[in-house]
Design a protein around this motif. Structure first.
Motif, short mmCIF file in Angstrom:
data_model
loop_
_atom_site.label_atom_id
_atom_site.label_comp_id
_atom_site.label_asym_id
_atom_site.label_seq_id
_atom_site.Cartn_x
_atom_site.Cartn_y
_atom_site.Cartn_z
N ARG A 217 14.00 33.90 36.79
CA ARG A 217 13.71 35.28 37.17
C ARG A 217 13.51 36.15 35.93
O ARG A 217 12.61 36.98 35.88
CB ARG A 217 14.84 35.86 38.03
N LEU A 218 14.36 35.95 34.93
CA LEU A 218 14.22 36.72 33.70
C LEU A 218 12.91 36.40 33.00
O LEU A 218 12.20 37.31 32.54
CB LEU A 218 15.41 36.44 32.78
N ALA A 219 12.59 35.13 32.91
CA ALA A 219 11.34 34.72 32.24
C ALA A 219 10.13 35.27 32.98
O ALA A 219 9.18 35.78 32.35
CB ALA A 219 11.28 33.20 32.15
N ASP A 220 10.14 35.19 34.29
CA ASP A 220 8.99 35.65 35.08
C ASP A 220 8.83 37.17 35.05
O ASP A 220 7.73 37.69 35.25
CB ASP A 220 9.13 35.19 36.54
N SER A 221 9.93 37.89 34.80
CA SER A 221 9.87 39.35 34.83
C SER A 221 9.12 39.93 33.65
O SER A 221 8.59 41.05 33.72
CB SER A 221 11.29 39.93 34.85
N GLY A 222 9.09 39.22 32.53
CA GLY A 222 8.41 39.70 31.34
C GLY A 222 9.17 40.76 30.56
O GLY A 222 8.65 41.31 29.58
N ILE A 223 10.42 41.05 30.95
CA ILE A 223 11.17 42.09 30.25
C ILE A 223 11.73 41.54 28.93
O ILE A 223 11.80 40.34 28.72
CB ILE A 223 12.33 42.61 31.12
N GLU A 224 12.16 42.45 28.08
CA GLU A 224 12.89 42.07 26.87
C GLU A 224 14.36 41.91 27.24
O GLU A 224 14.96 42.83 27.80
CB GLU A 224 12.74 43.12 25.79
N TYR A 225 14.91 40.73 26.97
CA TYR A 225 16.33 40.57 27.26
C TYR A 225 17.03 39.82 26.13
O TYR A 225 16.42 39.05 25.40
CB TYR A 225 16.56 39.89 28.61
N ALA A 226 18.32 40.11 26.01
CA ALA A 226 19.17 39.49 25.00
C ALA A 226 20.36 38.86 25.70
O ALA A 226 20.75 39.28 26.79
CB ALA A 226 19.63 40.52 23.98
N VAL A 227 20.96 37.87 25.05
CA VAL A 227 22.05 37.10 25.65
C VAL A 227 23.28 37.16 24.74
O VAL A 227 23.19 36.95 23.53
CB VAL A 227 21.64 35.64 25.88
N ALA A 228 24.43 37.42 25.34
CA ALA A 228 25.70 37.49 24.60
C ALA A 228 26.71 36.54 25.25
O ALA A 228 26.62 36.25 26.44
CB ALA A 228 26.24 38.91 24.65
N THR A 229 27.69 36.15 24.51
CA THR A 229 27.77 36.05 23.07
C THR A 229 27.69 34.56 22.76
O THR A 229 28.50 33.80 23.29
CB THR A 229 29.10 36.63 22.55
N ILE A 230 26.76 34.15 21.92
CA ILE A 230 26.43 32.73 21.73
C ILE A 230 26.76 32.31 20.31
O ILE A 230 26.23 32.88 19.34
CB ILE A 230 24.95 32.47 22.04
N ASN A 231 27.60 31.29 20.20
CA ASN A 231 27.99 30.76 18.89
C ASN A 231 27.59 29.30 18.71
O ASN A 231 28.09 28.62 17.80
CB ASN A 231 29.50 30.91 18.68
N ASP A 232 26.71 28.84 19.58
CA ASP A 232 26.26 27.45 19.55
C ASP A 232 24.73 27.43 19.46
O ASP A 232 24.05 28.02 20.31
CB ASP A 232 26.73 26.72 20.82
N ARG A 233 24.21 26.75 18.45
CA ARG A 233 22.77 26.75 18.22
C ARG A 233 22.00 26.14 19.40
O ARG A 233 20.94 26.65 19.78
CB ARG A 233 22.48 25.96 16.93
N GLU A 234 22.51 25.09 20.00
CA GLU A 234 21.80 24.46 21.12
C GLU A 234 21.73 25.38 22.33
O GLU A 234 20.70 25.42 23.03
CB GLU A 234 22.49 23.14 21.50
N ILE A 235 22.81 26.11 22.58
CA ILE A 235 22.79 27.05 23.70
C ILE A 235 21.79 28.17 23.41
O ILE A 235 21.03 28.59 24.30
CB ILE A 235 24.20 27.62 23.95
N ALA A 236 21.77 28.65 22.19
CA ALA A 236 20.80 29.68 21.81
C ALA A 236 19.37 29.18 22.02
O ALA A 236 18.52 29.90 22.57
CB ALA A 236 21.01 30.10 20.36
N ASP A 237 19.10 27.96 21.61
CA ASP A 237 17.76 27.40 21.76
C ASP A 237 17.36 27.33 23.22
O ASP A 237 16.19 27.57 23.57
CB ASP A 237 17.69 26.01 21.13
N ARG A 238 18.31 27.02 24.10
CA ARG A 238 18.01 26.96 25.53
C ARG A 238 17.53 28.32 26.04
O ARG A 238 16.55 28.41 26.79
CB ARG A 238 19.25 26.53 26.30
#
Length: 256
Positions: A217-238
């Motif tokens: 839903r977030l991807a299809d919406s086209g909005i700018e979004y940020a994700v908190a709080t991520i300390n793992d590179r693989e999770i960030a890449d996802r």
């Protein structure tokens, strides 16, 4: 120090993004220095951060200070609620010794000190309006009155965010030209409609509450979004693969 941008090319080249960078340093560098303190901002910059996120709350005499919790107990040697404590008494507290004896004597920063340090380090700033329940509008009014005087005219690299809709709406009224982010825990069914309703340009989501259908839903919406709080590179890449513009991290060099 430079780092490799892990995002897809289309995300890196997004020209209308409020935050063009991949990472915002969450409360500075809270694994290296006491969170939300000036040493944490300096540590984040030393690790290559271009943006920092901090929290602003009001004291009982309506002074804006940089601290996350409603209570003083976790991060300082004080006790009780920030909103029940005078500014002069908060300034007497030690905000570093609980983290490490090396930081003993570190104070809870004023908003003015924080902004001066951010500008000195040439960082972008995410200022989270963190009201004590009930002073949502007052937190925005006091903090933004200060920001109008502190933030250089014409300098971008600033946005306001809050979990409080009343704080966000107050920010839209008081400084309409500064972008805003609305922070949520549960992902919305209609991300774009939520941003329109809240008068915001960015949505901030929590990575623990993000099933695959919400990512779509977030991807299809086209909005700018940020994700908190991520300390793992693989999770960030996802999340970057799913269209996230930015992550907030306790590790300023997560992509170093």
């Amino acid at each position: 120090m430079p780092f490799t941008d892990p995002r897809p090319l289309a995300t890196r080249e997004r020209h209308n993004a409020v935050v063009p960078d991949a990472l915002i340093a969450h409360r500075g560098a809270p694994l290296l220095a006491p969170e939300n303190t000036l040493p944490a901002m300096r540590a984040a910059a030393e690790k290559g951060a271009r943006w920092v996120e901090v929290d602003v709350k009001l004291t009982s005499d309506m002074k804006p200070v940089i601290i996350h919790d409603d209570r003083l107990d976790r991060t300082t040697n004080g006790t009780g609620f920030v909103g029940n404590t005078l500014f002069e008494d908060i300034r007497k507290l030690d905000a570093g010794a609980k983290f490490s004896p090396d930081f003993a004597g570190t104070r809870v920063p004023t908003l003015e000190e924080l902004v001066e340090t951010v500008l000195e380090l040439d960082l972008g700033l995410q200022l989270e309006l963190k009201p004590t329940a009930g002073d949502d509008v007052e937190t925005a009014e006091v903090a933004l009155a200060a920001m109008k005087a502190l933030w250089p005219v014409g300098r971008s690299k600033l946005f306001f965010t809050s979990f409080s809709i009343r704080s966000v709406h107050a920010a839209a009224r008081l400084m309409p030209d500064v972008p805003r982010a609305y922070a949520v825990v549960a992902p919305p069914r209609d991300p774009k409609a939520l941003l329109d309703e809240t008068k915001c340009q960015i949505l901030h989501v929590q990575h623990e509450f993000m099933p695959e259908d919400a990512l779509k839903r977030l991807a299809d919406s086209g909005i700018e979004y940020a994700v908190a709080t991520i300390n793992d590179r693989e999770i960030a890449d996802r999340f970057f693969k799913a269209g996230a513009q930015t992550v907030l991290s306790d590790l300023p060099d997560l992509f170093g």
